[in-house]
Design a protein around this motif. Sequence first.
Motif, PDB file in Angstrom:
ATOM      1  N   VAL A   1     -20.969 -20.916  32.875  1.00  0.00           N
ATOM      2  CA  VAL A   1     -21.136 -19.863  33.892  1.00  0.00           C
ATOM      3  C   VAL A   1     -19.778 -19.448  34.460  1.00  0.00           C
ATOM      4  N   ILE A   2     -18.870 -20.413  34.573  1.00  0.00           N
ATOM      5  CA  ILE A   2     -17.525 -20.113  35.065  1.00  0.00           C
ATOM      6  C   ILE A   2     -16.763 -19.328  34.001  1.00  0.00           C
ATOM      7  N   GLN A   3     -16.875 -19.770  32.767  1.00  0.00           N
ATOM      8  CA  GLN A   3     -16.211 -19.069  31.668  1.00  0.00           C
ATOM      9  C   GLN A   3     -16.742 -17.638  31.557  1.00  0.00           C
ATOM     10  N   ASP A   4     -18.053 -17.470  31.707  1.00  0.00           N
ATOM     11  CA  ASP A   4     -18.642 -16.129  31.658  1.00  0.00           C
ATOM     12  C   ASP A   4     -18.088 -15.253  32.785  1.00  0.00           C
ATOM     13  N   TRP A   5     -17.973 -15.818  34.001  1.00  0.00           N
ATOM     14  CA  TRP A   5     -17.436 -15.052  35.127  1.00  0.00           C
ATOM     15  C   TRP A   5     -16.004 -14.636  34.836  1.00  0.00           C
ATOM     16  N   LEU A   6     -15.195 -15.576  34.366  1.00  0.00           N
ATOM     17  CA  LEU A   6     -13.791 -15.273  34.055  1.00  0.00           C
ATOM     18  C   LEU A   6     -13.684 -14.222  32.958  1.00  0.00           C
ATOM     19  N   ARG A   7     -14.520 -14.364  31.932  1.00  0.00           N
ATOM     20  CA  ARG A   7     -14.487 -13.401  30.831  1.00  0.00           C
ATOM     21  C   ARG A   7     -14.849 -11.995  31.336  1.00  0.00           C
TER      22      ARG A   7
ATOM     23  N   TYR B   1      -9.953  -7.957  30.107  1.00  0.00           N
ATOM     24  CA  TYR B   1      -9.019  -6.867  30.343  1.00  0.00           C
ATOM     25  C   TYR B   1      -7.642  -7.090  29.737  1.00  0.00           C
ATOM     26  N   GLY B   2      -7.357  -8.310  29.317  1.00  0.00           N
ATOM     27  CA  GLY B   2      -6.060  -8.581  28.697  1.00  0.00           C
ATOM     28  C   GLY B   2      -4.925  -8.033  29.542  1.00  0.00           C
TER      29      GLY B   2
ATOM     30  N   ALA C   1     -10.884  -7.853  40.282  1.00  0.00           N
ATOM     31  CA  ALA C   1     -11.666  -9.086  40.196  1.00  0.00           C
ATOM     32  C   ALA C   1     -12.173  -9.587  41.546  1.00  0.00           C
ATOM     33  N   THR C   2     -11.377  -9.373  42.603  1.00  0.00           N
ATOM     34  CA  THR C   2     -11.747  -9.978  43.892  1.00  0.00           C
ATOM     35  C   THR C   2     -12.037  -8.971  44.994  1.00  0.00           C
TER      36      THR C   2
END
Length: 133
Positions: free
Chosen positions: A83-89, A95-96, A108-109
Amino acid sequence: MIAGEIEAKDLPGIWNAKMKDYLGISPSTDSEGVLQDIHWSFGGLGYFPSYSLGNLYAAQILNKIKKDLPDFYESIERGNFSVIQDWLRENIHQYGMLYTPNELIVKATGEELNAVYLVQYLEEKYSKVYKLY
């Protein structure tokens, strides 16, 4: 080196002399001395402020992730990092280099880089560790 007063080839000797003067020890190899830090080998002088910036970004991102994923810590305790990886992705990784760091942190924030989140994180962490309540 930056001022042009010494050359790169002189660094090991100067480093070893200063280690002896300051700490009373002499490295037996350059990898234990002047090259102990990877930043020196590629000329990354002045590189260390980027660590502070990384901490600022990380604290702000953590604050946002915890708001978006209320069971953030429980997921970690269960070993569920997806779930954390999905949020970060979704919010950062996809967006690279499409955005500047400032544009990305806002995207993001929802706000520009703000040191208050790092200060809060550090105060909370060290208050618990050192019982500073």
